[in-house]
Design an enzyme around this catalytic site. Sequence first.
Site, mmCIF file in Angstrom:
data_model
loop_
_atom_site.group_PDB
_atom_site.id
_atom_site.type_symbol
_atom_site.label_atom_id
_atom_site.label_comp_id
_atom_site.label_asym_id
_atom_site.label_seq_id
_atom_site.Cartn_x
_atom_site.Cartn_y
_atom_site.Cartn_z
ATOM 1 N N ASP A 144 -7.291 9.076 -35.358
ATOM 2 C CA ASP A 144 -6.764 9.589 -36.619
ATOM 3 C C ASP A 144 -6.493 8.388 -37.532
ATOM 4 O OD1 ASP A 144 -5.921 11.233 -38.652
ATOM 5 O OD2 ASP A 144 -4.590 12.443 -37.415
HETATM 6 C C1 BGC Z 1 -4.788 13.575 -40.684
HETATM 7 C C2 BGC Z 1 -6.109 14.137 -40.200
HETATM 8 C C3 BGC Z 1 -7.166 13.921 -41.242
HETATM 9 C C4 BGC Z 1 -7.252 12.449 -41.548
HETATM 10 C C5 BGC Z 1 -8.330 12.105 -42.549
HETATM 11 C C6 BGC Z 1 -4.931 12.158 -41.195
HETATM 12 O O1 BGC Z 1 -3.771 11.719 -41.816
HETATM 13 O O2 BGC Z 1 -3.863 13.626 -39.633
HETATM 14 O O3 BGC Z 1 -5.965 15.497 -39.918
HETATM 15 O O4 BGC Z 1 -8.390 14.434 -40.783
HETATM 16 O O5 BGC Z 1 -6.015 12.027 -42.067
HETATM 17 O O6 BGC Z 1 -8.028 12.523 -43.816
#
Ligand code: BGC
Length: 767
Positions: A291
């Site tokens: 993530d």
């Molecule tokens: C979130 C994810 C997301 C990623 C990319 C993160 O902060 O937890 O769900 O896909 O950002 O935007």
Amino acid sequence: MVHFRCCFVIFQVLFCIFPVFGHAQAEGGDAKMEAFVDSLIGEMTIKEKAGQLVQIAGGRSITPNSKINGQLEDRIRNGEISSIINVFGAKETARLQKIAVEESRMKIPVLFAMDVIHGFRTIFPVPLANACTWDPEMVEMAARTAAEEATSAGLHWTFAPMVDITRDPRWGRIVEGAGEDPYLGAVMADAGVRGFQGESLFKSSTLMACPKHFAGYGAAVGGRDYDSAEIPYRTLREIYFPPFLAAVNAGAGSIMSAFQDLDAIPMTANRFMLINILRDEWDFGGFVVSDWNAIYELINHGVAEDVEQAGKRAIQSGVDMDMISGIYGKYIENLVYQGLIYEEQVDQAVRRILTAKYKLGLFDNPYQYCDQKREKNELLTEENIQFARLIAQKGMVLLKNENGILPLSKNLKRIAVIGPLADDRVSMLGSWSCAGREEDVVTVLSGIRQAASSKTKVIYEMGCQVDDASLSNFNKAVKTARTADVVILVLGEKGWMSGEGYSRSTLDLPGDQEKLALEIAETGKPVVAVLMNGRPLSIGKLNDRIPAILEAWFPGIQAGRAVADILFGDANPAGRLTVTFPHTVGQVPMYYNHRNRGRPAADNVNHSAKYQDAPIRPLYAFGYGLSYSQFAYSNLHIIPEKPMNEEKIIIKMDVQNTSQVDGEEVVQLYIQDPVAGVARPVKMLKGFCRVPLKAGKVKTVEFGLPVSQLAYYEPGMMHGVEPGEFRVMIGGSSEDIRLQGQFEFTGQPKLVDPATYDFTDVRIFLK
Ligand code: BGC
């Protein structure tokens, strides 16, 4: 009780052998592809290999670490970048792709990624609302449509579906998932992956899916986003795993590891979860992406001393791609040179990523997603807009309809539309609105104006803000209400109040909205409350005072039309809750499938599993929702009543629409295993079917439940089916059970490989 422990040895042997074959098939079934990818890897320097593990940000803010290596174009040219998040548009992606495939040494195409969560340009309702359709075909269609739009704008990859189970509505990201139930979650995960990826990844309209956040993210302690997850191993397997497993079995090309720690091990460094479970047990052949900046955050978790160690732990734990931290790009090469990680480990991650690019057809035609003409024709088509309206109608849940106040007549003289969300365009898009635009949104106010007859006067007052304690506009709103035949109150949360980073310590309507509603109710006028929110709210007072309540969630660009369709009866509501609505935040976590207790909650028993100051039951239960029709259930047949090791247990019944109005009923099948080696849930959803029924008509609904669906984890954590009695409950919600029966599994105790456990394998027939 006969146990299935005796089968264990055979099972273990099989279990150890299978993953080996599984991998070979997933990653090397296509010999040509494997040879191509291997020959590329053979020619790459370690630096170039590290580059294939790097994702950087286009649009969204860039973290301190990711800035390290300078200009985007140069970095692509130097082979330092594998994927870019948040850049889209056929023209711009083509420009950057050209640099990658024409100017970099290895000519490896870039993967363009974005959070296409509930629509790309045509924004559909938020995922929680879509799950409330209880209609996986609709959910698949929404994902397919989003994929068609997104891929026409140059995107290859989405970070969806979010398949985290959530039992705590304080956690704002509950809005992004399918709710609290593992079976329903698995069915929706399967639908989402199939929808995004279509028939074959190779086609230019397929968007590679990335189920997230593996795993346990939805169990954040106290509902605080990013906080630790404490999940007992059995619960992890039985409740949190099924949607991920379903997504893997549906062929998801990638998976995102979660931010938080699970039992003290951050998921970005969780070898057990990312390798033992995901790869060895489930045979997942795609790649794992971290993530956002999560590799860096291993330092904050206190499991890495510095960035280098964080990178080492992440790659050794099975994280193939680094979203945004910049650590893999900067340190992998060095880690290999120092002998701190094996080059083969890097090759393995590179192989998985190149395989995904190959499967997406990017080596054949890196520009196949960059067709400007297609982009022009695919976005926000009339067909997509109509679909947005339909799916929005289908996910709305009618919570209350006293004295049949709904549907409203279109010929009323004056309708007062009151409330801070009645004319709020932005909130209708919910969290993750991608390329959605507020100007595409039809608000409730304009939807009602369009639907009401030309003789009806629709008057609007905001009354108050969503999150502001100013009562200054109450008087105007109350005055307006007094002049109307009916009041439609549009209340809830701002779109940004649920979603990432937005945990709440209360589930009450924010600001002074409840006060406003109660004052309006005092006028004695008929009032309908339309709720727009991304989580269950504690709306007991509203429920006491307002005769009709429609949970509309954040319905997307066709919000107003879909709400009007339901309020005026052009559509008959049939959405059902996939999350429990508690009376008060103090009751959470509260979910329907809790275990049998030694002292079951009872109103008149003090020493029982309950609060002394709150009701035993939720305000609205899982599976609940009203319709303008009424339905009767009869003729339950369970065949055979004593199944042996039969493939399927047939459970069938008749459902009749006993009203004068065409409608849809969501028939729900629950099972209970009353006596087992461990305490089992009081009910478990095992099948459901949204059944269209014309007025007066009867249909037979038939579920084919495989014996394997009766499996559970016994005290020693083996997964299988034991002989014994099972109860069957059928109804229109987890609390509205209309038919009950039972059967006795008299076959041999049987182990069920949890990795092949197919949650979507309940056959449903309608006659
Ligand atoms: C979130 C994810 C997301 C990623 C990319 C993160 O902060 O937890 O769900 O896909 O950002 O935007």
